[in-house]
Scaffold this motif. Structure first.
Motif, PDB file in Angstrom:
ATOM      1  N   LEU A   1      -0.509 -22.291 -12.944  1.00 47.89           N
ATOM      2  CA  LEU A   1       0.481 -23.405 -12.940  1.00 47.89           C
ATOM      3  C   LEU A   1       0.234 -24.042 -14.263  1.00 47.89           C
ATOM      4  O   LEU A   1      -1.019 -24.337 -14.763  1.00 47.89           O
ATOM      5  N   SER A   2       1.205 -24.175 -15.064  1.00 47.18           N
ATOM      6  CA  SER A   2       1.333 -25.059 -16.184  1.00 47.18           C
ATOM      7  C   SER A   2       2.531 -26.117 -16.376  1.00 47.18           C
ATOM      8  O   SER A   2       3.535 -25.825 -15.735  1.00 47.18           O
ATOM      9  N   VAL A   3       2.320 -27.109 -17.111  1.00 47.80           N
ATOM     10  CA  VAL A   3       3.564 -27.957 -17.526  1.00 47.80           C
ATOM     11  C   VAL A   3       3.494 -27.769 -19.151  1.00 47.80           C
ATOM     12  O   VAL A   3       2.866 -27.880 -19.874  1.00 47.80           O
ATOM     13  N   LEU A   4       5.114 -27.955 -19.266  1.00 44.51           N
ATOM     14  CA  LEU A   4       5.377 -27.762 -20.819  1.00 44.51           C
ATOM     15  C   LEU A   4       5.965 -28.978 -21.108  1.00 44.51           C
ATOM     16  O   LEU A   4       6.863 -29.490 -20.576  1.00 44.51           O
ATOM     17  N   MET A   5       5.279 -29.840 -22.276  1.00 46.51           N
ATOM     18  CA  MET A   5       5.864 -31.080 -22.509  1.00 46.51           C
ATOM     19  C   MET A   5       6.438 -30.925 -24.063  1.00 46.51           C
ATOM     20  O   MET A   5       5.741 -30.352 -24.705  1.00 46.51           O
TER      21      MET A   5
ATOM     22  N   ASP B   1      11.690 -34.588 -20.529  1.00 48.51           N
ATOM     23  CA  ASP B   1      12.087 -33.592 -19.662  1.00 48.51           C
ATOM     24  C   ASP B   1      10.850 -32.426 -19.806  1.00 48.51           C
ATOM     25  O   ASP B   1      10.665 -32.090 -20.837  1.00 48.51           O
ATOM     26  N   TRP B   2      10.538 -32.242 -18.659  1.00 51.79           N
ATOM     27  CA  TRP B   2       9.281 -31.249 -18.409  1.00 51.79           C
ATOM     28  C   TRP B   2       9.781 -29.933 -17.929  1.00 51.79           C
ATOM     29  O   TRP B   2      10.660 -30.021 -16.932  1.00 51.79           O
ATOM     30  N   THR B   3       8.964 -28.833 -17.923  1.00 51.67           N
ATOM     31  CA  THR B   3       9.149 -27.479 -17.391  1.00 51.67           C
ATOM     32  C   THR B   3       7.892 -27.181 -16.549  1.00 51.67           C
ATOM     33  O   THR B   3       6.854 -27.345 -17.725  1.00 51.67           O
ATOM     34  N   PHE B   4       7.742 -26.910 -15.333  1.00 50.16           N
ATOM     35  CA  PHE B   4       6.772 -26.479 -14.804  1.00 50.16           C
ATOM     36  C   PHE B   4       6.676 -24.743 -14.526  1.00 50.16           C
ATOM     37  O   PHE B   4       7.810 -24.418 -13.962  1.00 50.16           O
ATOM     38  N   ARG B   5       5.555 -24.210 -14.840  1.00 46.76           N
ATOM     39  CA  ARG B   5       5.730 -22.758 -14.541  1.00 46.76           C
ATOM     40  C   ARG B   5       4.544 -22.316 -13.797  1.00 46.76           C
ATOM     41  O   ARG B   5       3.389 -22.634 -14.028  1.00 46.76           O
ATOM     42  N   TYR B   6       5.087 -21.390 -12.779  1.00 46.85           N
ATOM     43  CA  TYR B   6       3.847 -21.057 -12.004  1.00 46.85           C
ATOM     44  C   TYR B   6       4.301 -19.645 -11.612  1.00 46.85           C
ATOM     45  O   TYR B   6       5.215 -18.875 -11.609  1.00 46.85           O
ATOM     46  N   GLU B   7       2.995 -18.819 -11.401  1.00 50.37           N
ATOM     47  CA  GLU B   7       2.530 -17.439 -11.382  1.00 50.37           C
ATOM     48  C   GLU B   7       1.608 -17.182 -10.457  1.00 50.37           C
ATOM     49  O   GLU B   7       0.762 -17.808 -10.575  1.00 50.37           O
ATOM     50  N   VAL B   8       1.738 -16.053  -9.678  1.00 47.79           N
ATOM     51  CA  VAL B   8       0.938 -15.556  -8.913  1.00 47.79           C
ATOM     52  C   VAL B   8       1.003 -14.089  -8.991  1.00 47.79           C
ATOM     53  O   VAL B   8       1.764 -13.605  -9.050  1.00 47.79           O
ATOM     54  N   ASP B   9      -0.316 -13.516  -8.716  1.00 54.64           N
ATOM     55  CA  ASP B   9      -0.413 -12.128  -9.051  1.00 54.64           C
ATOM     56  C   ASP B   9      -0.560 -11.656  -7.436  1.00 54.64           C
ATOM     57  O   ASP B   9      -1.458 -12.235  -6.776  1.00 54.64           O
ATOM     58  N   LEU B  10       0.122 -10.583  -7.137  1.00 56.51           N
ATOM     59  CA  LEU B  10       0.125  -9.862  -6.041  1.00 56.51           C
ATOM     60  C   LEU B  10      -0.767  -8.804  -5.927  1.00 56.51           C
ATOM     61  O   LEU B  10      -1.338  -8.419  -4.825  1.00 56.51           O
TER      62      LEU B  10
END
Length: 180
Positions: free
Chosen positions: A84-88, A94-103
């Motif tokens: 999980l990261s946040v882009l500023m 205005d912010w963007t959060f990006r989430y990824e999970v490896d299956l």
């Protein structure tokens, strides 16, 4: 009488500072506004809050020559197979959060959240499924998820977990004095 005036004059800067603090505190109507203010606000933010980037375990500082920065959440907050990261952006709230999970190996599910500070909206965006470089969306995404025993319910639970536990929960635990 003269002594009361001196005392009042001596205490008035503290009173003004306290009223200023109360005004800011009352103006922050949601946790996302509070999070945003902790990183982008004026000098009072240092008195009121820990910077958001510190609450997520980032020790990186803003680079003056960069237009945007990406701050990852620490592994102590998200699980080992999650990111999980946040882009500023500089000069933007205005912010963007990006989430990824490896299956599985080379198989990732991800989505984002954006915070629109003008309209004060925090919403989920951009769901994707990627396997070995091929990205799937819509019904194909659901079909691919099914091969890993996942469905819409799992996606909703993951989304809720990221928003409530990772993004807001981390703030409540590590940064907010009002909402914790």
């Amino acid at each position: 009488m003269k002594q009361k005036h001196r005392l009042f004059l001596w205490l008035s800067p503290f009173l003004i500072l306290a009223l200023y603090w109360v005004g800011i505190y009352l103006s922050l109507k949601s946790p996302m506004e509070e999070i945003n203010y902790s990183e982008n606000g004026g000098f009072m933010r240092y008195v009121m809050f820990k910077p958001f980037t510190e609450t997520i375990g980032s020790d990186r500082i803003w680079k003056e020559d960069e237009g945007f920065q990406i701050y990852p959440y620490s592994k102590g907050i998200v699980g080992g197979d999650e990111r999980l990261s946040v882009l500023m952006f500089r000069d933007s709230t205005d912010w963007t959060f990006r989430y990824e999970v490896d299956l599985d190996k080379d198989v990732t599910v991800g989505f984002g959240f954006t915070y629109d500070s003008k309209n004060k909206i925090f919403r989920q965006t951009g769901l994707f499924f990627s396997r070995k470089g091929t990205t799937y969306k819509d019904q194909q995404l659901l079909d691919q998820l099914a091969t890993y025993g996942k469905d819409r319910t799992w996606l909703k639970k993951q989304s809720k977990k990221v928003a409530e536990q990772y993004i807001l929960g981390t703030w409540f635990k590590n940064g907010s004095s009002r909402y914790s």
